[in-house]
Enzyme design. Structure first.
Site, PDB file in Angstrom:
ATOM      1  N   ASP A   1       0.839  -1.217   0.067  1.00 42.73           N
ATOM      2  CA  ASP A   1      -0.015   0.028  -0.013  1.00 42.73           C
ATOM      3  C   ASP A   1       0.782   1.248   0.156  1.00 42.73           C
ATOM      4  OD1 ASP A   1      -1.716   2.178   0.413  1.00 42.73           O
ATOM      5  OD2 ASP A   1      -2.501   1.185   2.147  1.00 42.73           O
TER       6      ASP A   1
ATOM      7  N   TYR B   1      -8.727  15.874 -10.834  1.00 42.03           N
ATOM      8  CA  TYR B   1      -8.092  15.241 -12.021  1.00 42.03           C
ATOM      9  C   TYR B   1      -7.045  16.270 -12.615  1.00 42.03           C
ATOM     10  CZ  TYR B   1      -7.883  11.801 -15.774  1.00 42.03           C
ATOM     11  OH  TYR B   1      -7.647  10.860 -16.695  1.00 42.03           O
TER      12      TYR B   1
END
Length: 270
Positions: free
Chosen positions: A62, A164
């Protein structure tokens, strides 16, 4: 992070790490690099369940956890003379586009869920920064290596949502500035833009008519382009730049897995 698959020490080829290799573009890049002769490490939270050949060394990681990232690079360092290629594909920004029946991906910035910032900026940009820092520590003593940051046109115009655009613009700026600092060591850094890629999520959306995939790219295509760039003796001339994968492919005569040549999109096409 676990390392449950056997991995032979006999390989003497170039060593590559692909983050986010469990699915999508990351998985395709890992497969292509393996086919091109790289010794490939793939990292992701769900890498153990990924559909990957045993030859790819799986690093369950992770990358939001800095200790886990350091451990992953420690494994690579312990098993190899160095790291030759890092491809930063890890990205949590496409998760949970629909929540409680509502498509939140395109919502205005004041209605965006907070997790999207984490998925794009932390799991995306910050992860790429931290992995690049570890990679640079392995590459600079050998004065050898290449760092590729997967980015997209949202860096240059509004696409989808504000977060984004922020994330992709940050990725391109990170590439540019890293290139300045790595140039004395002869290590190039580039941002690479894919086209429409036939990832699992895109194929699912195409079934409902959201995408026209007639000119799309396979997930493996961008990996073929990265292999061509890696072996370009003049690659330092491109360091710090934004490159469009399909345009690079045409330059080097790279074709997709089905023999097609995906079109090289420009900002005007987006």
């Amino acid at each position: 992070m676990t390392n449950h698959l056997p991995y032979e020490e006999a390989s003497t080829g170039n060593v590559a790490l692909v983050t986010g290799a469990s699915r999508g573009v990351g998985r395709g890049v890992a497969l292509s690099l393996l086919a091109s002769g790289f010794r490939v490490y793939g990292s992701a939270r769900t890498i153990d369940e990924a559909d990957l050949p045993r030859e790819i060394r799986r690093l369950r990681c992770d990358h939001l956890n800095d200790d886990a990232t350091a451990e992953a690079f420690g494994v690579i360092r312990s098993e190899n003379r160095g790291l030759d290629l890092l491809v930063n594909c890890a990205w949590g920004g496409y998760e949970k586009m629909v929540e409680d029946g509502t498509f939140t991906w395109a919502a205005p910035f004041w209605e965006q869920p907070a997790h999207r910032w984490t998925g794009m900026m932390d799991a995306g940009v910050r992860t790429a920064f931290m992995c690049s820092a570890h990679a640079a520590r392995m590459m600079t003593p050998r004065r050898r290596g290449l760092i590729v940051n997967i980015s997209f046109w949202a860096a240059q115009r509004h696409l989808g949502n504000t977060i984004y655009g922020i994330a992709k613009a940050a990725t391109d700026k990170m590439t540019s500035d890293m290139a300045v600092e790595l140039k004395p060591f002869g290590i190039p850094v580039v941002s690479l833009y894919p086209g429409l890629v036939r990832t699992e999520s895109v194929l699912a959306a195409a079934k409902s008519g959201v995408f026209d995939i007639s000119t799309s790219e396979s997930p493996e295509f961008i990996g073929r382009v990265i292999n061509a760039l890696f072996h370009d003796p003049n690659l330092m001339a491109r360091t710090g730049q934004v490159l469009v994968a399909a345009a690079v492919a045409k330059e080097f005569g790279v074709v997709d897995v089905d023999g097609s040549s995906p079109p090289a999109l420009t900002l005007a096409d987006i």
